[in-house]
Write a protein that holds these residues in place. Structure first.
Motif, PDB file in Angstrom:
ATOM      1  N   GLY A 301       0.954  -0.778  -0.303  1.00 10.73           N
ATOM      2  CA  GLY A 301      -0.415   0.250  -0.113  1.00 10.73           C
ATOM      3  C   GLY A 301       0.691   1.021  -0.154  1.00 10.73           C
ATOM      4  O   GLY A 301      -0.423   2.479  -0.141  1.00 10.73           O
ATOM      5  N   GLU A 302       2.270   1.406   0.146  1.00 11.93           N
ATOM      6  CA  GLU A 302       3.142   2.444   0.126  1.00 11.93           C
ATOM      7  C   GLU A 302       3.569   2.614  -1.704  1.00 11.93           C
ATOM      8  O   GLU A 302       3.049   1.713  -2.024  1.00 11.93           O
ATOM      9  CB  GLU A 302       3.684   1.999   1.023  1.00 11.93           C
ATOM     10  N   PRO A 329       2.656   7.322   1.628  1.00 11.51           N
ATOM     11  CA  PRO A 329       1.809   6.977   1.635  1.00 11.51           C
ATOM     12  C   PRO A 329       1.359   7.052   0.043  1.00 11.51           C
ATOM     13  O   PRO A 329       1.378   7.832  -0.161  1.00 11.51           O
ATOM     14  CB  PRO A 329       1.415   7.924   2.192  1.00 11.51           C
ATOM     15  N   ARG A 332      -6.102   5.075  -2.250  1.00 11.88           N
ATOM     16  CA  ARG A 332      -6.445   3.781  -3.038  1.00 11.88           C
ATOM     17  C   ARG A 332      -6.164   3.113  -4.266  1.00 11.88           C
ATOM     18  O   ARG A 332      -6.198   4.537  -5.080  1.00 11.88           O
ATOM     19  CB  ARG A 332      -7.620   3.380  -2.890  1.00 11.88           C
ATOM     20  N   TRP A 421      -8.211  -2.602   0.548  1.00 19.09           N
ATOM     21  CA  TRP A 421      -7.960  -0.716   0.673  1.00 19.09           C
ATOM     22  C   TRP A 421      -9.805  -1.055   1.138  1.00 19.09           C
ATOM     23  O   TRP A 421     -10.755  -1.095   0.950  1.00 19.09           O
ATOM     24  CB  TRP A 421      -7.825  -0.026  -0.408  1.00 19.09           C
ATOM     25  N   ASP A 422      -8.912  -0.616   2.888  1.00 16.00           N
ATOM     26  CA  ASP A 422     -10.843   0.535   3.813  1.00 16.00           C
ATOM     27  C   ASP A 422     -10.207   1.515   3.190  1.00 16.00           C
ATOM     28  O   ASP A 422      -9.462   2.669   3.823  1.00 16.00           O
ATOM     29  CB  ASP A 422     -10.228  -0.302   4.834  1.00 16.00           C
ATOM     30  N   SER A 423     -11.589   1.988   2.069  1.00 12.28           N
ATOM     31  CA  SER A 423     -11.260   3.766   1.779  1.00 12.28           C
ATOM     32  C   SER A 423     -10.045   3.819   1.208  1.00 12.28           C
ATOM     33  O   SER A 423      -9.337   2.920   0.607  1.00 12.28           O
ATOM     34  CB  SER A 423     -11.261   4.106   2.857  1.00 12.28           C
ATOM     35  N   ASP A 424      -8.871   4.566   2.057  1.00 11.17           N
ATOM     36  CA  ASP A 424      -7.340   5.040   1.369  1.00 11.17           C
ATOM     37  C   ASP A 424      -6.719   3.602   2.405  1.00 11.17           C
ATOM     38  O   ASP A 424      -5.132   4.225   2.404  1.00 11.17           O
ATOM     39  CB  ASP A 424      -7.345   6.346   1.414  1.00 11.17           C
ATOM     40  N   ARG A 425      -7.144   3.171   3.771  1.00 11.67           N
ATOM     41  CA  ARG A 425      -6.215   2.155   4.469  1.00 11.67           C
ATOM     42  C   ARG A 425      -5.922   1.157   3.679  1.00 11.67           C
ATOM     43  O   ARG A 425      -7.253   0.064   3.758  1.00 11.67           O
ATOM     44  CB  ARG A 425      -6.564   2.296   6.117  1.00 11.67           C
ATOM     45  N   VAL A 427      -4.744  -2.540   4.174  1.00 11.25           N
ATOM     46  CA  VAL A 427      -4.828  -3.832   4.620  1.00 11.25           C
ATOM     47  C   VAL A 427      -4.077  -5.304   3.918  1.00 11.25           C
ATOM     48  O   VAL A 427      -4.746  -5.645   3.384  1.00 11.25           O
ATOM     49  CB  VAL A 427      -6.584  -4.154   5.438  1.00 11.25           C
TER      50      VAL A 427
END
Length: 430
Positions: A301-302, A329, A332, A421-425, A427
């Protein structure tokens, strides 16, 4: 000194070691520092630092470089604790002297260019001998395949596994480890489920294709010949890839990683996608059984700004990463629907029919039951089947019935989710 630490954990551990009570046999000179650090075992770790590098050597099992013991030793010297603890005339121990002299001897040798070998004639002879062994193994495998075409698969369920296992061992002897792996995969199919004959024919067809391609290497385009050699098991030296490989600079999104542990070898596949170029890449890392893998350049995700040097091939995927700036960072990523994803995989097979895995990013998919297994379904109702046995509890918890973006690894057996992705986070799922 702490700026040399490979990670914050090593720096913190080194600070705890920067006390004289953990050390014995401490000493230092203009050229080196040395000492024995007591660890969890009976025998202390032998640690030496060449001040001219700086360069480090330690008998501890850590794969980090420098390790916490070398960092701690340098901190001892920087704070003056080493001179207070060590005797005024502490002699340089033999184990430190031998390493330092070996380094000095290497420094005195003429520098080799990337890819240069010490004895090119001997190297050519070794390559020629291996090529002869590979050719003999391919000829034996081709003869066996021809026999199966004439005999058919009648009774193969009883005899097939043992024959294929013998052939896989023969391919190892012939120094064709890639083909040996393909033969083992074929052996694993025999008798597995109702559709095993069709799966076996598919595996044997790919093996026959690589045997045929090996016989025509001189007539193939260079990139395809490189791919065939790679699938057989020939390796390309890292120095050659860095010097001659295709270079692509971008901010690379880490789509995810898959770790396959084994008693003998742990493999980690790290999948990347270029933010500007859209190029896909695979970073492979290996560790012998019981050893740790190298730290990840970035988390799933990075973004990691880097130059990638690609290995040669008709479908360049594997690459070496040279990071150029700190990781960043990332929001998504954009993704594909199920049909678009499968189309991209089919296009990869058109270039490289032996391609075993393909990274995919699926947009707006929901996990749904598919018999005893799971599938990821897009808004149009098309779906990709998830690999049997994959635990989806994290993905189900993030989705809660809503569409999500999922990155994963696709092969002929199904889809293995790596990151969602949980929104833009991001996982991590695997």
């Amino acid at each position: 000194m702490l700026g040399l630490a490979p990670d914050p954990a090593s720096a913190k551990a080194a600070q705890r070691l920067a006390r004289g009570d953990r050390w014995s046999g401490l000493g230092g000179s203009e050229r080196a520092l040395w000492g024995l650090c007591q660890g969890s075992g009976k025998k202390p770790y032998q640690t030496v630092v060449d001040r001219g590098g700086p360069a480090f050597k330690c008998s501890c099992p850590s794969r980090k470089f420098p390790c916490k013991h070398a960092l701690g030793l340098m901190l001892l010297a920087a704070t003056g604790t080493l001179s207070e603890t060590a005797g005024p005339e502490t002699p340089e121990p033999e184990w430190a002297t031998s390493w330092l002299e070996e380094r000095a001897a290497r420094a005195g040798r003429p520098e080799r260019k990337p890819g240069e070998v010490a004895d090119p004639i001997a190297a050519q002879q070794r390559v020629a001998r291996r090529a002869d062994r590979v050719s003999a193994g391919m000829a034996e495998l081709e003869s066996w395949l021809d026999d199966q075409v004439r005999r058919g698969l009648g009774g193969f369920e009883q005899r097939g596994y043992s024959e294929l296992s013998r052939l896989a061992a023969r391919m190892v002897d012939a120094q064709a480890p890639g083909v040996a792996g393909a033969v083992r995969r074929a052996a694993a199919v025999v008798g597995r489920g109702h559709g095993w004959p069709g799966e076996l024919l598919e595996e044997l067809s790919l093996i026959h294709l690589i045997v045929s391609a090996h016989g025509q290497l001189s007539e193939l385009p260079p990139s395809l010949a490189d791919t065939v050699q790679s699938r057989i098991g020939w390796t390309v030296e890292t120095a050659r890839v860095l010097a001659e490989g295709e270079k692509v600079e971008d901010d690379w999104l880490v789509l995810g990683r898959v770790i396959e542990p084994d008693d003998y070898l742990t493999v980690r596949r790290l999948w990347l996608r270029g933010s500007s170029t859209g190029r896909l890449a695979l970073i492979l890392n290996f560790a012998a059984g019981g050893r740790q893998l190298d730290p990840l350049p970035a988390r799933p995700g990075e973004l990691v700004p880097a130059v990638l040097s690609y290995y040669p091939g008709v479908l360049p995927m594997r690459a070496l990463l040279t990071q150029t700036a700190p990781r960043l960072p990332s929001p998504r990523p954009a993704g594909l629907n199920a049909k678009q994803a499968l189309t991209s995989y089919v296009e990869s097979l058109a270039a490289d029919p032996w391609n075993e895995r393909w990274p995919l990013v699926l947009a707006d998919v929901r996990p749904a039951r598919n018999g005893e297994n799971w599938a990821l379904v897009d808004d149009s109702g098309d779906a990709l089947e998830v690999l049997p046995g994959v635990d989806l509890w994290k993905l189900l918890a993030v989705s809660a019935g809503d569409p999500v973006t999922v990155a994963g690894e696709w092969n002929r057996a199904g889809f293995k989710p790596m990151t969602c992705w949980d929104s833009d986070r991001p996982v991590v799922l695997s």
